[in-house]
Design a protein around this motif. Structure first.
Motif, PDB file in Angstrom:
ATOM      1  N   ILE A 102      -4.014  -1.517  -8.733  1.00  0.00           N
ATOM      2  CA  ILE A 102      -3.551  -0.138  -8.522  1.00  0.00           C
ATOM      3  C   ILE A 102      -2.039  -0.140  -8.608  1.00  0.00           C
ATOM      4  O   ILE A 102      -1.381  -1.035  -8.062  1.00  0.00           O
ATOM      5  CB  ILE A 102      -4.012   0.409  -7.142  1.00  0.00           C
ATOM      6  CG1 ILE A 102      -5.495   0.791  -7.172  1.00  0.00           C
ATOM      7  CG2 ILE A 102      -3.209   1.640  -6.751  1.00  0.00           C
ATOM      8  CD1 ILE A 102      -6.458  -0.339  -7.095  1.00  0.00           C
ATOM      9  N   GLY A 103      -1.472   0.817  -9.308  1.00  0.00           N
ATOM     10  CA  GLY A 103      -0.022   0.855  -9.446  1.00  0.00           C
ATOM     11  C   GLY A 103       0.503   2.243  -9.751  1.00  0.00           C
ATOM     12  O   GLY A 103      -0.221   3.131 -10.175  1.00  0.00           O
ATOM     13  N   TYR A 159      -1.165   8.016  -9.513  1.00  0.00           N
ATOM     14  CA  TYR A 159      -1.196   6.558  -9.615  1.00  0.00           C
ATOM     15  C   TYR A 159      -2.372   6.143 -10.486  1.00  0.00           C
ATOM     16  O   TYR A 159      -3.186   6.968 -10.896  1.00  0.00           O
ATOM     17  CB  TYR A 159      -1.231   5.886  -8.243  1.00  0.00           C
ATOM     18  CG  TYR A 159      -2.352   6.305  -7.322  1.00  0.00           C
ATOM     19  CD1 TYR A 159      -3.527   5.552  -7.216  1.00  0.00           C
ATOM     20  CD2 TYR A 159      -2.243   7.439  -6.519  1.00  0.00           C
ATOM     21  CE1 TYR A 159      -4.539   5.918  -6.355  1.00  0.00           C
ATOM     22  CE2 TYR A 159      -3.251   7.810  -5.654  1.00  0.00           C
ATOM     23  CZ  TYR A 159      -4.399   7.045  -5.571  1.00  0.00           C
ATOM     24  OH  TYR A 159      -5.406   7.425  -4.722  1.00  0.00           O
ATOM     25  N   HIS A 160      -2.452   4.866 -10.789  1.00  0.00           N
ATOM     26  CA  HIS A 160      -3.423   4.354 -11.746  1.00  0.00           C
ATOM     27  C   HIS A 160      -4.348   3.340 -11.096  1.00  0.00           C
ATOM     28  O   HIS A 160      -3.931   2.565 -10.242  1.00  0.00           O
ATOM     29  CB  HIS A 160      -2.730   3.666 -12.919  1.00  0.00           C
ATOM     30  CG  HIS A 160      -1.357   4.162 -13.204  1.00  0.00           C
ATOM     31  ND1 HIS A 160      -1.119   5.407 -13.706  1.00  0.00           N
ATOM     32  CD2 HIS A 160      -0.149   3.581 -13.020  1.00  0.00           C
ATOM     33  CE1 HIS A 160       0.180   5.575 -13.850  1.00  0.00           C
ATOM     34  NE2 HIS A 160       0.791   4.483 -13.425  1.00  0.00           N
ATOM     35  N   PHE A 192       0.812  -1.216   0.000  1.00  0.00           N
ATOM     36  CA  PHE A 192       0.000   0.000   0.000  1.00  0.00           C
ATOM     37  C   PHE A 192       0.850   1.273   0.000  1.00  0.00           C
ATOM     38  O   PHE A 192       0.509   2.250  -0.663  1.00  0.00           O
ATOM     39  CB  PHE A 192      -0.941  -0.010   1.205  1.00  0.00           C
ATOM     40  CG  PHE A 192      -1.885  -1.176   1.214  1.00  0.00           C
ATOM     41  CD1 PHE A 192      -2.803  -1.340   0.197  1.00  0.00           C
ATOM     42  CD2 PHE A 192      -1.837  -2.128   2.218  1.00  0.00           C
ATOM     43  CE1 PHE A 192      -3.675  -2.414   0.181  1.00  0.00           C
ATOM     44  CE2 PHE A 192      -2.697  -3.209   2.221  1.00  0.00           C
ATOM     45  CZ  PHE A 192      -3.620  -3.353   1.203  1.00  0.00           C
ATOM     46  N   SER A 193       1.939   1.279   0.738  1.00  0.00           N
ATOM     47  CA  SER A 193       2.764   2.484   0.816  1.00  0.00           C
ATOM     48  C   SER A 193       3.371   2.830  -0.539  1.00  0.00           C
ATOM     49  O   SER A 193       3.646   3.994  -0.827  1.00  0.00           O
ATOM     50  CB  SER A 193       3.876   2.309   1.854  1.00  0.00           C
ATOM     51  OG  SER A 193       4.722   1.225   1.505  1.00  0.00           O
ATOM     52  N   ASP A 243      -0.538   7.947   3.744  1.00  0.00           N
ATOM     53  CA  ASP A 243       0.070   9.281   3.808  1.00  0.00           C
ATOM     54  C   ASP A 243       0.163   9.736   5.256  1.00  0.00           C
ATOM     55  O   ASP A 243       1.143  10.354   5.672  1.00  0.00           O
ATOM     56  CB  ASP A 243      -0.751  10.284   2.990  1.00  0.00           C
ATOM     57  CG  ASP A 243      -0.413  10.218   1.509  1.00  0.00           C
ATOM     58  OD1 ASP A 243       0.521   9.473   1.146  1.00  0.00           O
ATOM     59  OD2 ASP A 243      -1.083  10.895   0.714  1.00  0.00           O
ATOM     60  N   GLU A 244      -0.880   9.436   6.032  1.00  0.00           N
ATOM     61  CA  GLU A 244      -0.887   9.805   7.447  1.00  0.00           C
ATOM     62  C   GLU A 244       0.207   9.052   8.202  1.00  0.00           C
ATOM     63  O   GLU A 244       0.916   9.632   9.035  1.00  0.00           O
ATOM     64  CB  GLU A 244      -2.257   9.504   8.062  1.00  0.00           C
ATOM     65  CG  GLU A 244      -2.373   9.915   9.515  1.00  0.00           C
ATOM     66  CD  GLU A 244      -3.773   9.677  10.070  1.00  0.00           C
ATOM     67  OE1 GLU A 244      -3.887   9.434  11.275  1.00  0.00           O
ATOM     68  OE2 GLU A 244      -4.738   9.737   9.288  1.00  0.00           O
ATOM     69  N   ASP A 245       0.362   7.758   7.910  1.00  0.00           N
ATOM     70  CA  ASP A 245       1.421   6.977   8.545  1.00  0.00           C
ATOM     71  C   ASP A 245       2.786   7.555   8.207  1.00  0.00           C
ATOM     72  O   ASP A 245       3.680   7.637   9.059  1.00  0.00           O
ATOM     73  CB  ASP A 245       1.360   5.514   8.082  1.00  0.00           C
ATOM     74  CG  ASP A 245       0.191   4.758   8.701  1.00  0.00           C
ATOM     75  OD1 ASP A 245      -0.407   5.283   9.669  1.00  0.00           O
ATOM     76  OD2 ASP A 245      -0.116   3.657   8.217  1.00  0.00           O
TER      77      ASP A 245
END
Length: 226
Positions: A168-169, A183-184, A150-151, A208-210
């Motif tokens: 997603i990539g 991203y896609h 995810f990151s 993003d928060e992490d």
């Protein structure tokens, strides 16, 4: 050129055979009629810092996401994230709102004040994952489940039957300085694209928060000791 970069990125974007799925009657937006790709670009200079423009891979407007920044909540001044997902130039798909009390990251999707979907970070699975539920058919088995890195915005989404229905990539865009937040999202036929994008946005916000917290902790360690 940017269009050349787009074409290169899409041609190199983890080619997969996504499996068509049966459209849900509770879909937030019109299900895809064939395999469809979307490009998500965070608007870096928006007031909220959480606005997104989403286009099809052909460059046509698809969805708009408007961030309401931080919403004051309760006497204690607790702040929550809120995003509105809309069909471009069209109706609201849902208001994506962070749940006030939850063991892990959890967002609810509202239409006309009614919670119609839930997005939750799974805290009991062996590998990190996120789950998407339509409330009207919530039997404990998520309609969509996301797993992967995810990151790095590099993950896949699976339907209830285990088939891969979206991916997603973000690869070659990382080489372009002005595309670092791009991203896609690629969806199979019959998928609810708004649900997949809502899931991707929640994952994006969560990680993003992490990253922000990790950066703040690292910077605090570099200060002068007292």
């Amino acid at each position: 050129s940017l269009r050349t970069a787009d074409a290169l990125a899409w041609s190199d974007f983890r080619p997969r055979t996504l499996r068509p799925t049966t459209p849900s009657k509770y879909a937030l937006a019109t299900p895809t009629t064939n395999t469809q790709g979307y490009v998500v670009r965070e608007k870096l200079f928006s007031i909220s810092g959480e606005d997104f423009r989403i286009e099809t891979e052909e460059g046509a407007p698809a969805f708009d996401v408007v961030g309401s920044n931080k919403i004051p909540f309760g006497i204690g001044g607790l702040v929550l994230d809120k995003l509105e997902l809309r069909v471009a130039g069209g109706p609201l798909c849902g208001s994506i709102e962070r749940r006030a009390v939850a063991m892990a990251t959890a967002y609810d999707v509202y239409q006309d004040g009614e919670c119609i979907c839930k997005i939750e970070r799974d805290v009991v699975s062996l590998t990190p994952s996120y789950k998407f539920f339509y409330e009207a058919e919530n039997d404990g088995n998520p309609c969509y489940r996301a797993t992967g890195s995810f990151s790095q915005r590099d993950y896949d989404i699976y339907a209830r039957d285990g088939s891969e229905v979206a991916t997603i990539g973000r690869q070659l865009f990382e080489l372009l300085e002005d595309r670092a937040d791009t991203y896609h999202v690629r969806c199979a036929k019959g998928v609810d694209p708004a649900a997949i994008i809502a899931l991707a946005l929640v994952i994006d916000e969560d990680h993003d928060e992490d990253a922000r917290k990790a950066k703040e902790e690292e910077e605090s360690k570099g200060g002068w000791p007292f």
